[in-house]
Design an enzyme around this catalytic site. Sequence first.
Site, short mmCIF file in Angstrom:
data_model
loop_
_atom_site.label_atom_id
_atom_site.label_comp_id
_atom_site.label_asym_id
_atom_site.label_seq_id
_atom_site.Cartn_x
_atom_site.Cartn_y
_atom_site.Cartn_z
N GLU A 58 0.97 -1.25 -0.01
CA GLU A 58 0.05 0.00 0.03
C GLU A 58 0.86 1.35 -0.04
O GLU A 58 1.95 1.23 0.46
CB GLU A 58 -0.92 0.07 1.18
CG GLU A 58 -1.84 1.30 1.38
CD GLU A 58 -2.40 1.43 2.52
OE1 GLU A 58 -2.18 0.49 3.63
OE2 GLU A 58 -3.52 2.01 2.93
N LYS A 110 -9.57 1.72 -2.32
CA LYS A 110 -9.72 1.29 -0.87
C LYS A 110 -11.32 1.73 -0.25
O LYS A 110 -11.64 2.82 -0.44
CB LYS A 110 -8.92 1.93 0.09
CG LYS A 110 -8.63 1.45 1.57
CD LYS A 110 -7.56 1.95 2.22
CE LYS A 110 -7.16 1.37 3.53
NZ LYS A 110 -6.07 1.78 4.08
N CYS A 133 -5.29 -2.86 3.01
CA CYS A 133 -4.97 -2.90 4.33
C CYS A 133 -6.33 -3.01 5.14
O CYS A 133 -6.54 -4.11 5.32
CB CYS A 133 -4.07 -1.72 4.89
SG CYS A 133 -3.16 -1.90 6.31
N1 LIG Z 1 -3.36 1.35 6.23
C1 LIG Z 1 -4.12 0.78 6.95
O1 LIG Z 1 -5.42 0.74 6.40
C2 LIG Z 1 -3.80 0.54 8.35
C3 LIG Z 1 -4.60 -0.38 9.01
O2 LIG Z 1 -5.38 -1.04 8.46
C4 LIG Z 1 -4.01 -0.81 10.28
O3 LIG Z 1 -4.73 -1.60 11.22
O4 LIG Z 1 -2.81 -0.55 10.76
#
Ligand SMILES: NC(=O)CC(=O)C(=O)O
Length: 288
Positions: A46, A118, A159
């Site tokens: 990401e 996302k 994520c």
């Molecule tokens: N980047 C993200 O979405 C972070 C995430 O989900 C996390 O728990 O850390």
Amino acid sequence: MPQVAQYKVALCQLPVSPDKHGNIARARARIEAAATAGAKLVVLPEVWSCPYAMETMPSYAEDIDGGRSPSVSMLSEVAAASKITIVGGSVPEVASGQLFNTCCVVGPDGEIKAKHRKLHLFGIDIPGDINFRESDTFTAGQEPTVVDTDVGRIGIGICHDIRFPELAMLYRSRGAHLICYPSAFNMSTGQLLWDLMQKSRAVDNQLFVATCSPARDPNSQSDFVAWGHSSLIGPFGEVLAAAGHEDATVIGEIDLSLIRAVRENLPLETQGRGDLYRLIDVQRECSS
Ligand SMILES: NC(=O)CC(=O)C(=O)O
């Protein structure tokens, strides 16, 4: 049906710096090296072409639909030259005056096969520890993403999307063999939750799960430090490849026949109690 039933997947756990062109050049080199090592699918983290910092995100945004995205152009070039599929992590995308956290899937012909914005924006507030709100900067996507590629049907999440089991269930119901989650998971919940969630999504749905994080930067000046630990998990929860927290490319093998074997050995689908509970695929329901 996928053209190959058994293949290598590479997870490029890249370091990320404020130098966008340097990040793109590094990613290109690492994708080329993974392809040379035999990977047919490469997954990136990401937000790999700029720091995962909300305050600077707008200055790095790229117009993917307008063809003004150096990050995605590089992915197309290298996918076509190496004849591989790339799940291109994510980049900040600007479209219609809004910012999205967007993953492009690129095929061996260099074409963008899917674009996932996302769906679940990360928000956390643990007083004295971490306070982070993607929704101050990004707009959430509206479409789940399942894409047919040369290496099978892939569901995409980014994520925080991994925390929502219904999305993974929906991908399984749409026939995904693998769910890829480009990620930048946080340090506060990484130890307790990261492995657990990857394995849960794989085991509940009896499919492969691949995650890819940026490498951890212990000297980072940013509020957000990535946990790392990119992994490939099999349909029985087995760890097929795993990085630590440092800069690394890890390569694991996907054998799609394992999915059928696991589902025959343990036929969860026919054992479920559809008379008591049910997944609703809202998009499909509305379009039928
Ligand atoms: N980047 C993200 O979405 C972070 C995430 O989900 C996390 O728990 O850390």
